[in-house]
Design an enzyme around this catalytic site. Structure first.
Site, short mmCIF file in Angstrom:
data_model
loop_
_atom_site.label_atom_id
_atom_site.label_comp_id
_atom_site.label_asym_id
_atom_site.label_seq_id
_atom_site.Cartn_x
_atom_site.Cartn_y
_atom_site.Cartn_z
N SER A 148 0.71 -1.31 -0.19
CA SER A 148 -0.15 -0.08 0.24
C SER A 148 0.96 1.20 -0.07
O SER A 148 2.19 1.00 0.29
CB SER A 148 -0.83 -0.03 1.42
OG SER A 148 -1.32 1.38 1.41
N TYR A 203 -2.12 -1.34 10.31
CA TYR A 203 -1.95 -1.44 8.80
C TYR A 203 -0.66 -0.72 8.55
O TYR A 203 -0.18 -1.53 7.72
CB TYR A 203 -3.35 -0.78 8.27
CG TYR A 203 -3.51 -0.83 6.89
CD1 TYR A 203 -4.11 -1.97 6.32
CD2 TYR A 203 -3.17 0.00 5.84
CE1 TYR A 203 -4.69 -2.07 5.01
CE2 TYR A 203 -3.30 -0.15 4.35
CZ TYR A 203 -4.09 -1.07 3.95
OH TYR A 203 -4.45 -1.59 2.88
N LYS A 241 1.82 -3.04 6.73
CA LYS A 241 2.22 -2.84 5.15
C LYS A 241 3.76 -2.64 4.89
O LYS A 241 4.42 -2.97 4.15
CB LYS A 241 1.41 -1.71 4.51
CG LYS A 241 0.02 -2.30 4.42
CD LYS A 241 -0.58 -3.37 3.45
CE LYS A 241 -1.63 -3.67 2.95
NZ LYS A 241 -1.92 -5.07 2.40
P1 NAD Z 1 -11.78 -6.47 -0.46
O1 NAD Z 1 -12.37 -6.40 1.19
O2 NAD Z 1 -12.66 -5.90 -1.34
O3 NAD Z 1 -11.30 -7.80 -0.36
C1 NAD Z 1 -10.39 -8.49 0.39
C2 NAD Z 1 -10.59 -9.85 0.35
O4 NAD Z 1 -9.82 -10.68 1.38
C3 NAD Z 1 -12.08 -10.44 0.91
O5 NAD Z 1 -12.51 -11.19 -0.35
C4 NAD Z 1 -11.87 -11.28 2.08
O6 NAD Z 1 -12.78 -12.31 2.24
C5 NAD Z 1 -10.60 -11.70 2.14
N1 NAD Z 1 -10.00 -12.06 3.23
C6 NAD Z 1 -10.00 -11.04 4.45
N2 NAD Z 1 -9.49 -11.78 5.39
C7 NAD Z 1 -8.80 -13.05 5.16
C8 NAD Z 1 -8.35 -14.07 5.61
N3 NAD Z 1 -7.95 -14.21 6.95
N4 NAD Z 1 -8.24 -15.21 4.74
C9 NAD Z 1 -8.32 -15.06 3.45
N5 NAD Z 1 -9.08 -14.41 2.67
C10 NAD Z 1 -9.38 -13.12 3.71
O7 NAD Z 1 -10.38 -5.36 -0.12
P2 NAD Z 1 -9.44 -5.01 -1.15
O8 NAD Z 1 -9.40 -3.44 -1.13
O9 NAD Z 1 -9.58 -5.62 -2.56
O10 NAD Z 1 -7.92 -5.21 -0.47
C11 NAD Z 1 -7.21 -6.18 -1.19
C12 NAD Z 1 -5.73 -5.90 -0.46
O11 NAD Z 1 -5.31 -4.75 -1.04
C13 NAD Z 1 -5.52 -5.73 0.88
O12 NAD Z 1 -4.29 -6.53 1.32
C14 NAD Z 1 -5.39 -4.35 1.29
O13 NAD Z 1 -4.71 -4.07 2.22
C15 NAD Z 1 -4.69 -3.82 -0.06
N6 NAD Z 1 -4.98 -2.54 -0.53
C16 NAD Z 1 -6.23 -2.16 -0.83
C17 NAD Z 1 -6.27 -0.55 -0.85
C18 NAD Z 1 -7.69 0.15 -1.33
O14 NAD Z 1 -8.05 1.02 -1.25
N7 NAD Z 1 -8.82 -0.77 -1.26
C19 NAD Z 1 -5.24 0.00 -1.10
C20 NAD Z 1 -3.94 -0.47 -0.80
C21 NAD Z 1 -3.74 -1.59 -0.55
#
Ligand code: NAD
Length: 260
Positions: free
Chosen positions: A142, A155, A159
């Protein structure tokens, strides 16, 4: 020939958001995404969606914090496909609260999903990658792998930690032609962010629109959200890399929020 023809790619947290887009895009380029998620129903739905486009996909139930489930899920993939070429360690959650009264249980839960999850899936997959003398590991970092924000202590900690893990794997994996890199997105409108907007508004005492403008997109060059497609482009770039030189790196995709 497509970039991922015949490549087997485990993508954790691929039932939703960024991970789902990565799985769809790998399948569209000839690879076989393994949708490994806590939510098996949603993982199956994502696999069905991919198959409806005439592509291959496989769903496995996996809580990335559960050593037994991770090892079992990876063993299922090996039994079915005989190899794992790519791991995208992406599963994650967000919990926003001030550090001063951050509940210890929430701190541990968040660190466990991001860090234990990355470690357990890495350990399970690299055994097979080392044996095959090939592997591509991409961690979902991130902008918070580089920068801090208020309310996000575990977080930001997790990260930043993933960058360290990627660097260690880059060193240990090198002799087996296994590379490790990190993609660091800015804010992307997924369920993870949509949940956070009202929570941050409540914590900071401002409106949801102000959270978007004055917190989330304030430091971007153009006030734009990053998209799942933008993030998938970067992940696929690392995952498809033909050379072993591109390793131990992190790439920020954030509309210039963070510039290195
Ligand atoms: P999201 O909530 O849409 O998807 C997350 C997925 O992870 C879900 O399907 C959930 O069921 C699964 N999950 C949660 N806990 C779990 C576990 N213990 N075991 C297996 N699966 C699990 O979120 P997203 O925004 O797509 O995030 C995905 C990644 O991207 C994360 O690591 C997040 O930190 C990172 N990220 C997101 C953003 C953003 O702005 N959305 C920015 C930077 C980084």
């Amino acid at each position: 020939m497509s970039r991922f023809d015949g490549r087997v790619a485990i993508v954790t947290g691929a039932a939703s958001g960024i991970g789902k887009e990565i799985a769809l895009r790998i399948a569209a380029e000839g690879g076989i995404p393994v949708i490994a998620d806590l939510n098996l129903e949603a993982a199956n739905a994502a696999a069905t969606e991919i198959k409806a486009h005439g592509r291959d996909a496989f769903a496995v139930a996996m809580n990335v914090t559960d050593e037994e489930q991770v090892d079992k899920g990876v063993a299922e993939v090996i039994a079915k496909f005989g190899k794992i070429d790519i791991l995208v360690s992406n599963a994650g959650i967000q919990i926003v609260k001030p550090l001063v009264d951050f509940p210890y249980a929430d701190w541990k839960k968040l660190l466990s999903i991001h860090l234990d999850g990355a470690f357990l899936t890495t350990r399970a997959c690299i055994k097979h990658m080392y044996a095959a003398n090939y592997g591509r590991v991409v961690y979902m970092g991130s902008v918070h792998s580089k920068e801090a924000s208020k309310l996000k202590a575990p977080y930001v900690t997790a990260k930043h930690g993933l960058v360290g893990l990627a660097k260690v794997l880059a060193k240990e994996g090198a002799e087996h032609h296994v590379t490790a890199n990190v993609v660091c997105p800015g804010f992307v409108r997924t369920p993870l962010v949509d949940k956070q907007i009202p929570e941050q508004a409540h914590e900071l005492g401002i409106t949801e629109e102000q959270v978007i403008k004055t917190v989330m997109l304030k430091d971007t060059v153009d006030g734009e959200f990053t998209t799942v497609d933008d993030v998938a482009d970067a992940v696929l770039f690392f995952a498809a890399s033909k050379n072993n030189a591109l390793t131990g790196q992190s790439m920020v995709v954030s509309h210039g929020w963070f510039m290195q």
